[in-house]
Design a protein around this motif. Structure first.
Motif, PDB file in Angstrom:
ATOM      1  N   GLU A 159       0.744  -1.123  -0.099  1.00 51.17           N
ATOM      2  CA  GLU A 159       0.022  -0.120   0.040  1.00 51.17           C
ATOM      3  C   GLU A 159       0.938   1.249   0.017  1.00 51.17           C
ATOM      4  N   PRO A 160       0.526   2.335  -0.758  1.00 46.82           N
ATOM      5  CA  PRO A 160       1.358   3.477  -0.702  1.00 46.82           C
ATOM      6  C   PRO A 160       1.230   4.027   0.809  1.00 46.82           C
ATOM      7  N   ILE A 161       2.455   4.711   1.066  1.00 51.59           N
ATOM      8  CA  ILE A 161       2.558   5.430   2.496  1.00 51.59           C
ATOM      9  C   ILE A 161       1.391   6.207   2.650  1.00 51.59           C
ATOM     10  N   LYS A 162       0.453   5.983   3.765  1.00 50.04           N
ATOM     11  CA  LYS A 162      -0.517   7.179   3.974  1.00 50.04           C
ATOM     12  C   LYS A 162       0.112   8.117   4.985  1.00 50.04           C
ATOM     13  N   THR A 163      -0.583   9.331   5.064  1.00 46.93           N
ATOM     14  CA  THR A 163      -0.511  10.351   5.879  1.00 46.93           C
ATOM     15  C   THR A 163      -1.358  10.503   6.953  1.00 46.93           C
ATOM     16  N   ASN A 164      -2.207   9.526   7.209  1.00 50.51           N
ATOM     17  CA  ASN A 164      -3.235  10.054   8.461  1.00 50.51           C
ATOM     18  C   ASN A 164      -3.225   8.878   9.376  1.00 50.51           C
ATOM     19  N   THR A 165      -2.213   8.458   9.838  1.00 44.69           N
ATOM     20  CA  THR A 165      -1.990   7.610  10.984  1.00 44.69           C
ATOM     21  C   THR A 165      -0.820   7.810  11.707  1.00 44.69           C
ATOM     22  N   THR A 166      -0.865   7.464  12.792  1.00 46.70           N
ATOM     23  CA  THR A 166       0.339   7.874  14.008  1.00 46.70           C
ATOM     24  C   THR A 166       1.539   7.012  13.548  1.00 46.70           C
ATOM     25  N   HIS A 269      26.100  20.320  -5.573  1.00 44.15           N
ATOM     26  CA  HIS A 269      25.428  19.187  -5.535  1.00 44.15           C
ATOM     27  C   HIS A 269      24.025  19.199  -6.195  1.00 44.15           C
ATOM     28  N   ARG A 270      23.772  18.221  -7.166  1.00 40.51           N
ATOM     29  CA  ARG A 270      22.604  17.872  -7.768  1.00 40.51           C
ATOM     30  C   ARG A 270      22.461  16.546  -8.125  1.00 40.51           C
ATOM     31  N   PRO A 271      21.958  15.594  -7.359  1.00 39.90           N
ATOM     32  CA  PRO A 271      21.155  15.837  -6.130  1.00 39.90           C
ATOM     33  C   PRO A 271      21.812  16.157  -4.849  1.00 39.90           C
ATOM     34  N   SER A 272      21.122  17.007  -3.977  1.00 39.58           N
ATOM     35  CA  SER A 272      21.652  17.433  -2.947  1.00 39.58           C
ATOM     36  C   SER A 272      21.023  16.945  -1.753  1.00 39.58           C
ATOM     37  N   VAL A 273      21.859  16.171  -0.680  1.00 44.47           N
ATOM     38  CA  VAL A 273      21.400  15.931   0.633  1.00 44.47           C
ATOM     39  C   VAL A 273      20.562  16.837   1.335  1.00 44.47           C
ATOM     40  N   ASP A 274      20.916  18.110   1.423  1.00 45.03           N
ATOM     41  CA  ASP A 274      20.135  19.052   2.011  1.00 45.03           C
ATOM     42  C   ASP A 274      18.820  19.173   1.496  1.00 45.03           C
ATOM     43  N   VAL A 275      18.683  19.300   0.131  1.00 46.16           N
ATOM     44  CA  VAL A 275      17.272  19.388  -0.513  1.00 46.16           C
ATOM     45  C   VAL A 275      16.490  18.388   0.100  1.00 46.16           C
ATOM     46  N   MET A 276      17.027  16.980   0.093  1.00 45.28           N
ATOM     47  CA  MET A 276      16.205  15.968   0.344  1.00 45.28           C
ATOM     48  C   MET A 276      15.672  16.037   1.885  1.00 45.28           C
ATOM     49  N   PHE A 277      16.692  16.296   2.672  1.00 39.05           N
ATOM     50  CA  PHE A 277      16.357  16.301   4.127  1.00 39.05           C
ATOM     51  C   PHE A 277      15.348  17.588   4.310  1.00 39.05           C
ATOM     52  N   GLU A 278      15.633  18.587   3.879  1.00 34.99           N
ATOM     53  CA  GLU A 278      14.751  19.718   4.052  1.00 34.99           C
ATOM     54  C   GLU A 278      13.131  19.339   3.736  1.00 34.99           C
ATOM     55  N   SER A 279      13.016  18.620   2.474  1.00 29.73           N
ATOM     56  CA  SER A 279      11.882  18.437   1.923  1.00 29.73           C
ATOM     57  C   SER A 279      10.801  17.465   3.172  1.00 29.73           C
ATOM     58  N   LEU A 280      11.409  16.833   3.816  1.00 30.46           N
ATOM     59  CA  LEU A 280      10.875  16.066   4.856  1.00 30.46           C
ATOM     60  C   LEU A 280      10.594  16.761   6.238  1.00 30.46           C
ATOM     61  N   CYS A 281      10.835  18.025   6.407  1.00 32.99           N
ATOM     62  CA  CYS A 281      10.633  18.888   7.433  1.00 32.99           C
ATOM     63  C   CYS A 281       8.933  18.996   7.737  1.00 32.99           C
ATOM     64  N   THR A 282       8.399  18.990   6.605  1.00 36.11           N
ATOM     65  CA  THR A 282       6.747  19.181   6.535  1.00 36.11           C
ATOM     66  C   THR A 282       6.139  18.232   6.995  1.00 36.11           C
ATOM     67  N   LEU A 283       6.625  16.948   6.960  1.00 38.40           N
ATOM     68  CA  LEU A 283       5.985  15.642   7.168  1.00 38.40           C
ATOM     69  C   LEU A 283       5.909  15.538   8.916  1.00 38.40           C
ATOM     70  N   ASP A 285       3.484  14.294  10.871  1.00 41.97           N
ATOM     71  CA  ASP A 285       3.074  13.001  11.367  1.00 41.97           C
ATOM     72  C   ASP A 285       3.963  12.039  11.139  1.00 41.97           C
ATOM     73  N   TYR A 286       5.278  12.159  10.851  1.00 37.79           N
ATOM     74  CA  TYR A 286       6.180  11.305  10.568  1.00 37.79           C
ATOM     75  C   TYR A 286       7.467  11.407  11.488  1.00 37.79           C
ATOM     76  N   GLU A 287       7.985  10.070  12.040  1.00 39.16           N
ATOM     77  CA  GLU A 287       9.183  10.093  12.645  1.00 39.16           C
ATOM     78  C   GLU A 287      10.152   9.962  11.503  1.00 39.16           C
ATOM     79  N   LYS A 288      11.189  10.709  11.618  1.00 38.49           N
ATOM     80  CA  LYS A 288      12.161  10.644  10.389  1.00 38.49           C
ATOM     81  C   LYS A 288      13.731  10.038  11.096  1.00 38.49           C
ATOM     82  N   ILE A 289      14.225   9.020  10.479  1.00 40.71           N
ATOM     83  CA  ILE A 289      15.532   8.646  10.728  1.00 40.71           C
ATOM     84  C   ILE A 289      16.322   8.900   9.528  1.00 40.71           C
TER      85      ILE A 289
END
Length: 357
Positions: A159-166, A269-283, A285-289
């Motif tokens: 199942e695609p990752i959903k964004t409405n559970t904890t 850099h392109r791809p950039s690690v910073d760009v990827m990490f920053e895009s996850l900041c808005t999530l 309801d997610y725990e990020k590792i």
């Protein structure tokens, strides 16, 4: 000043001359010899004791891969591969990185590149970087994994990752020089049942990341693929940013999807690690590792600062002991944004500890 001694190996006399001239212009480097094939290279290594070898992938008599295997078994030292951007060239380059090459340089136009001057600075930079690589971790014998006999098919219908559970988790990994080998160590230890997707930025030019993904997929229990724009993100799958494109995450309805773009490079850099990490900041309801591994420079540190500020983030950095180049992890540690600093062999365990928590 002690100069780094370099042996240049290429079957083309033109390429040997061009590479030697480029390197000799830098006062920190000294070209002490050249070789036309692998057999001659092995004799010259024994005789001249270079600090770094540049090694053409495609050569007669003994090709670059076979030569590299002998070097790493008999006289482990930093090797920078010189590769064409053909599909076969890319696949062989990825194998070379798994066998122990520190880095590679892609020829701009075929086996004999008349326009090699375009990447002169890159050649010099990568050889200099290789001369300072962590030789101890390169000497550590690591078996090339035998592809597992899978008794199951890799999960294609998640199942695609959903964004409405904890308690949802997402893993993100950034790496550069030495990264392909490090990724092999980490990803091959993750179970196919991992309850999280994995996003990866590996500094690598266009044309090589697909071969990297295919190679890793063949030796891992999880699925590993080159990310595609718009695809829904699934658990148990690792997505590698394509060379030349930034990888970000965006929400589509209640799911997460890959977003790729060719916006300007970030700090070169392109791809950039910073760009990827920053895009996850808005999530929220997610725990990020987040994992930062071997590589030159500081890409990833600013993104980690933002991730930590956004909350719900654990950061794992690779230790100096196992890093081929202790640049990116060192920068993150110095910025005080890491939760753990661990040896490469323990990173998969650390990831699973946080995913299962």
């Amino acid at each position: 000043m002690n100069k780094a001694k370099v042996l240049v190996v290429d079957d083309s006399a033109f390429m040997r001359k061009l590479i030697s001239d480029f390197l000799s212009e830098d006062p920190r480097l000294e070209v002490i010899g050249t070789a036309r094939n692998g057999q001659e290279a092995l004799r010259k290594i024994e005789e001249l004791k270079p600090d770094v070898v540049t090694l053409d992938v495609e050569m007669p008599i003994m090709d670059g891969l076979e030569t590299l295997k002998h070097i790493m078994q008999q006289h482990p030292l930093p090797v920078v591969m010189i590769s064409s951007t053909t599909r076969e060239g890319a696949e062989n380059t990825i194998l070379a990185l798994q066998y122990g090459a520190v880095d590679f340089i892609a020829k701009p136009s075929g086996a004999i590149s008349l326009d090699l001057y375009k990447i002169k600075d890159q050649i010099v930079e990568k050889v200099l970087l290789a001369s300072h690589a962590n030789l101890q971790c390169m000497k550590r014998k690591s078996k090339i994994p035998i592809p597992p006999q899978k008794q199951y098919s890799k999960i294609e219908s998640n199942e695609p990752i959903k964004t409405n559970t904890t308690k949802k988790k997402i893993v993100c990994i950034g790496t550069s020089t030495g990264g392909p080998r490090a990724l092999q160590h980490v990803l091959s230890k993750l179970p196919e049942t991992i309850n999280a997707p994995i996003l990866i930025v590996q500094h690598m030019p266009k044309g090589f990341t697909k071969s990297l993904a295919s190679r890793l997929d063949s030796i891992c229990r999880i699925r590993v693929k080159e990310a595609e724009d718009g695809e829904l993100i699934q658990k148990g799958t690792a997505y590698i940013a394509p060379g030349g494109q930034h990888l970000q995450v965006k929400k589509i309805g209640m799911s997460l999807a890959v977003h790729l773009d060719e916006s300007p490079a970030r700090n070169g850099h392109r791809p950039s690690v910073d760009v990827m990490f920053e895009s996850l900041c808005t999530l929220a309801d997610y725990e990020k590792i987040a994992v930062i591994m071997t590589g030159m420079g500081s890409d990833g540190t600013e993104g980690l600062k933002q991730l930590k500020a956004s909350g719900n983030t654990k950061v794992i950095a690779e230790s100096a002991e196992s890093s081929v180049v202790f640049g990116m992890p060192k920068s993150a540690i110095a910025a005080n944004v890491t939760d753990e600093v661990v040896h490469l062999d323990k990173i998969a365990d650390a990831i699973m500890k946080y995913v299962d928590a």
